[in-house]
Design a protein around this motif. Structure first.
Motif, PDB file in Angstrom:
ATOM      1  N   SER A 135      14.184 -13.127  81.457  1.00  0.00           N
ATOM      2  CA  SER A 135      14.764 -12.320  82.535  1.00  0.00           C
ATOM      3  C   SER A 135      15.635 -11.194  81.987  1.00  0.00           C
ATOM      4  N   ALA A 136      16.194 -11.374  80.786  1.00  0.00           N
ATOM      5  CA  ALA A 136      16.970 -10.286  80.183  1.00  0.00           C
ATOM      6  C   ALA A 136      16.035  -9.172  79.702  1.00  0.00           C
ATOM      7  N   VAL A 137      14.884  -9.555  79.176  1.00  0.00           N
ATOM      8  CA  VAL A 137      13.932  -8.562  78.648  1.00  0.00           C
ATOM      9  C   VAL A 137      13.198  -7.864  79.795  1.00  0.00           C
ATOM     10  N   LEU A 138      12.847  -8.627  80.828  1.00  0.00           N
ATOM     11  CA  LEU A 138      12.128  -8.061  81.978  1.00  0.00           C
ATOM     12  C   LEU A 138      12.927  -8.344  83.252  1.00  0.00           C
ATOM     13  N   PRO A 139      13.970  -7.534  83.511  1.00  0.00           N
ATOM     14  CA  PRO A 139      14.825  -7.836  84.673  1.00  0.00           C
ATOM     15  C   PRO A 139      14.060  -7.776  85.995  1.00  0.00           C
ATOM     16  N   ASN A 140      12.993  -7.026  86.028  1.00  0.00           N
ATOM     17  CA  ASN A 140      12.204  -6.898  87.248  1.00  0.00           C
ATOM     18  C   ASN A 140      11.052  -7.906  87.211  1.00  0.00           C
ATOM     19  N   GLU A 257       7.384  -6.636  85.562  1.00  0.00           N
ATOM     20  CA  GLU A 257       6.823  -5.301  85.366  1.00  0.00           C
ATOM     21  C   GLU A 257       7.813  -4.413  84.616  1.00  0.00           C
ATOM     22  N   THR A 258       7.277  -3.490  83.835  1.00  0.00           N
ATOM     23  CA  THR A 258       8.128  -2.493  83.191  1.00  0.00           C
ATOM     24  C   THR A 258       7.935  -1.109  83.799  1.00  0.00           C
ATOM     25  N   SER A 259       6.830  -0.935  84.495  1.00  0.00           N
ATOM     26  CA  SER A 259       6.617   0.284  85.269  1.00  0.00           C
ATOM     27  C   SER A 259       5.553  -0.075  86.288  1.00  0.00           C
ATOM     28  N   GLY A 261       2.802  -1.323  88.144  1.00  0.00           N
ATOM     29  CA  GLY A 261       1.510  -1.919  87.822  1.00  0.00           C
ATOM     30  C   GLY A 261       1.358  -2.370  86.380  1.00  0.00           C
ATOM     31  N   THR A 262       2.371  -2.133  85.544  1.00  0.00           N
ATOM     32  CA  THR A 262       2.308  -2.577  84.146  1.00  0.00           C
ATOM     33  C   THR A 262       3.028  -3.914  84.038  1.00  0.00           C
ATOM     34  N   LYS A 263       2.220  -4.976  83.880  1.00  0.00           N
ATOM     35  CA  LYS A 263       2.727  -6.335  83.955  1.00  0.00           C
ATOM     36  C   LYS A 263       2.751  -7.019  82.602  1.00  0.00           C
ATOM     37  N   HIS A 264       3.655  -7.965  82.478  1.00  0.00           N
ATOM     38  CA  HIS A 264       3.748  -8.766  81.261  1.00  0.00           C
ATOM     39  C   HIS A 264       3.982 -10.211  81.667  1.00  0.00           C
ATOM     40  N   VAL A 265       3.300 -11.124  81.008  1.00  0.00           N
ATOM     41  CA  VAL A 265       3.494 -12.544  81.296  1.00  0.00           C
ATOM     42  C   VAL A 265       3.962 -13.248  80.020  1.00  0.00           C
TER      43      VAL A 265
ATOM     44  N   MET B  22      14.692  -0.004  84.213  1.00  0.00           N
ATOM     45  CA  MET B  22      14.709  -1.331  84.841  1.00  0.00           C
ATOM     46  C   MET B  22      16.089  -1.981  84.769  1.00  0.00           C
ATOM     47  N   LYS B 271       1.347 -12.101  77.188  1.00  0.00           N
ATOM     48  CA  LYS B 271       0.212 -11.280  77.614  1.00  0.00           C
ATOM     49  C   LYS B 271       0.794  -9.981  78.135  1.00  0.00           C
ATOM     50  N   LEU B 272       0.619  -8.901  77.379  1.00  0.00           N
ATOM     51  CA  LEU B 272       1.333  -7.657  77.658  1.00  0.00           C
ATOM     52  C   LEU B 272       0.369  -6.547  78.058  1.00  0.00           C
ATOM     53  N   ASP B 273       0.602  -5.948  79.210  1.00  0.00           N
ATOM     54  CA  ASP B 273      -0.210  -4.795  79.602  1.00  0.00           C
ATOM     55  C   ASP B 273       0.078  -3.598  78.712  1.00  0.00           C
ATOM     56  N   GLU B 277       5.869  -0.658  76.053  1.00  0.00           N
ATOM     57  CA  GLU B 277       6.856  -0.886  77.120  1.00  0.00           C
ATOM     58  C   GLU B 277       7.523  -2.253  76.974  1.00  0.00           C
ATOM     59  N   SER B 281      11.403  -2.960  76.079  1.00  0.00           N
ATOM     60  CA  SER B 281      12.232  -3.814  76.939  1.00  0.00           C
ATOM     61  C   SER B 281      13.064  -4.790  76.118  1.00  0.00           C
ATOM     62  N   ALA B 285      17.319  -4.792  75.838  1.00  0.00           N
ATOM     63  CA  ALA B 285      18.181  -5.966  76.036  1.00  0.00           C
ATOM     64  C   ALA B 285      19.097  -6.155  74.826  1.00  0.00           C
ATOM     65  N   LEU B 312      22.377 -10.765  75.807  1.00  0.00           N
ATOM     66  CA  LEU B 312      21.250  -9.910  76.205  1.00  0.00           C
ATOM     67  C   LEU B 312      21.223  -9.622  77.689  1.00  0.00           C
TER      68      LEU B 312
END
Lengths: 325, 325
Positions: A135-140, A257-259, A261-265, B22, B271-273, B277, B281, B285, B312
């Protein structure tokens, strides 16, 4: 050598004992029990079993006391009490009471110049770390925690309290379709029922009303009524043969997301043959950190969030940068 | 607000810019370039593009400078240079040279009372953290890192240098059978060829000798000769349509024992789009952490190993304990 003591010799205490053996810089000095020490035989040769009366004197030669008690009644009392005498670590997991527990341990530990690490293990613990880092790396984004497949000791105990039940092993199982949606980054809203199913293996007394037992399990509030539950009646021999381990595990999955539609899991998952031995292993690594941090003059309550990863490892900064970075 | 500057506006610089948006507690103050600033248009309204000449005066109003240069020649020079003027962070990833780079940044940063975080991103970075945590918790075990499926920019560039090649996108792909064995906790010995395959999509000049190009790729030392490589020739339109993103990802899988035959498998996967980015991210942080740590009086070089996770997050300790623990 870092000298540790174990307070309480149930499943977790034995898991910590196994974990200590894997760490050549950590030495088990004693196991402490509230029972008569002469009734307890431990697995480590040459290590004494002592009464908690000894511990209470505050003179034991240990760097960290690992408190292996229950969260309901043991730890809220024990951890602050012993934080006034020793560096301590526990695996407190009653989520709603963490703020109060943290405060109590913090006050006692600070006054004594000691460190008290609370809520250490894998959840809370390693899973918490992964929720924080993600959550710190991808706040959104949004996190999901799935548990299992594994034995829930709390749910097994709840079934054992039903009239006519001799033994039970309850497995918590993530729903594959829910896992797939989350891994796909769909960020779905999932009900309790949609996330996990529960499976119970039950040994019943001879002649017991199995339909009643099954119904009492499936309708039990908090524990089972919000889940799809399957009940299997088995023999005591089958229980011993097929369900004697305490495996567990699960996943923290975070998608963000970072922008547009740009998703990361991000997924962190555990498959554990023994829940208590793995929990014990996490605790032992953090016991090393507690000893080191206190030597540096740090005091007070801490959680896994407050401790830099390098403190957990027996390796030096140079070695870590060379081999892990 | 934490004020950051970005030095360098390639893929990574733009990734950092997206990541800053973000985070509501982080403000982009300027993008710095070695080119003529008037030739550069950035995506954030109202933020100036400045020459590195300004930066070199040491008077810029930034809490952290995020250095987005290459590891081969840019960072070894830039990071120590700017660590003498500002808190800095980079994504240095030439593994063999990390000890020297760490020393150089440490010396410069300490002398200036600044912090320099090096080798930040996902590998080195989040993957490194997971190697450390897992090996500290289970010292009797082994880690495996798989990359992909994703675009390797270094390998794509190497193919582009072949005579007759206009463009290339190289995907690194983990071998499913190897992943399965590692996830099973078998701890196999795996050769380079057994772990990953490589797939190249190549746009060639009209009339180029495709067989020669394919052979030059497959036999290229270090980059391809130790792998099973597949080469596809495609049109420039197909390249643009199907391969314009920079996805990546991978897994760190660790398996270890806590007692005879009792195994545990820990897996961290991404898994990164968009590789830049996500890397950006992670860096943002840690830029937050750099600003906070320096405010507390900490100085010198650090890596992800040296920083407690709570630094972070924009959330307070209380919030983190309530929502993530």
């Amino acid at each position: 050598m870092i000298k540790v003591g174990i307070l309480g010799y149930g499943n977790l205490g034995r898991g910590v004992e196994a974990a200590v053996k894997m760490n050549s810089d950590i030495e088990l000095k004693a196991v402490y029990t509230r029972r008569d020490p002469s009734t307890l035989t431990i697995k480590t040769d040459g290590v004494p079993v002592k009464s908690t009366d000894e511990l209470d004197k505050g003179q034991e030669d240990i760097d960290v006391l690992i408190i292996c008690g229950g969260s309901a009644t043991d730890l809220p009392e024990m951890t602050p009490k012993y934080a006034a005498l020793y560096n301590v670590i526990d695996s407190f997991d009653t989520h709603a009471n963490i703020p109060v527990h943290f405060e109590n341990v913090d006050k006692a530990a600070k006054a004594a110049g000691k460190i008290g690490i609370i809520s250490c293990g894998w959840d809370p613990g390693m899973f918490s770390l992964n929720r924080l880092y993600a959550s710190a790396v991808l706040p959104n984004g949004k996190d999901y925690t799935f548990w299992g497949k594994g034995v829930s000791q709390g749910h097994s105990d709840a079934v054992r309290r039903i009239d006519g039940v001799i033994d039970c092993r309850q497995y918590t199982i993530p729903v594959p379709a829910a896992l797939d949606r989350v891994r796909n980054g769909e960020n779905p809203e999932l009900s309790t029922r949609e996330k996990h199913t529960r499976e119970c293996f039950v040994v019943a007394e001879e002649g017991a009303d199995l339909a009643r037992i099954e119904n009492e399990i499936k309708t039990m509030p908090n524990y089972f009524s919000d889940y799809d539950t399957t009940v299997h009646f088995i023999s005591a021999d089958e229980m011993k043969r097929d369900h004697s381990g305490l495996p567990h595990g699960g996943s923290v999955i975070y998608s963000g997301e970072t922008s547009d539609g740009t998703k990361h899991v991000i997924e962190y998952s555990l498959k554990l043959d023994s829940n208590p031995e793995f929990t014990g292993s996490v605790i032992v690594a953090y016991a090393r950190a507690a000893a080191r941090l206190n030597k540096e003059g740090k005091t007070g309550a801490m959680t896994v969030f407050d401790i830099a990863p390098a403190y957990l490892s027996a390796k030096s900064g140079e070695e870590l940068r060379a081999h892990c970075l």
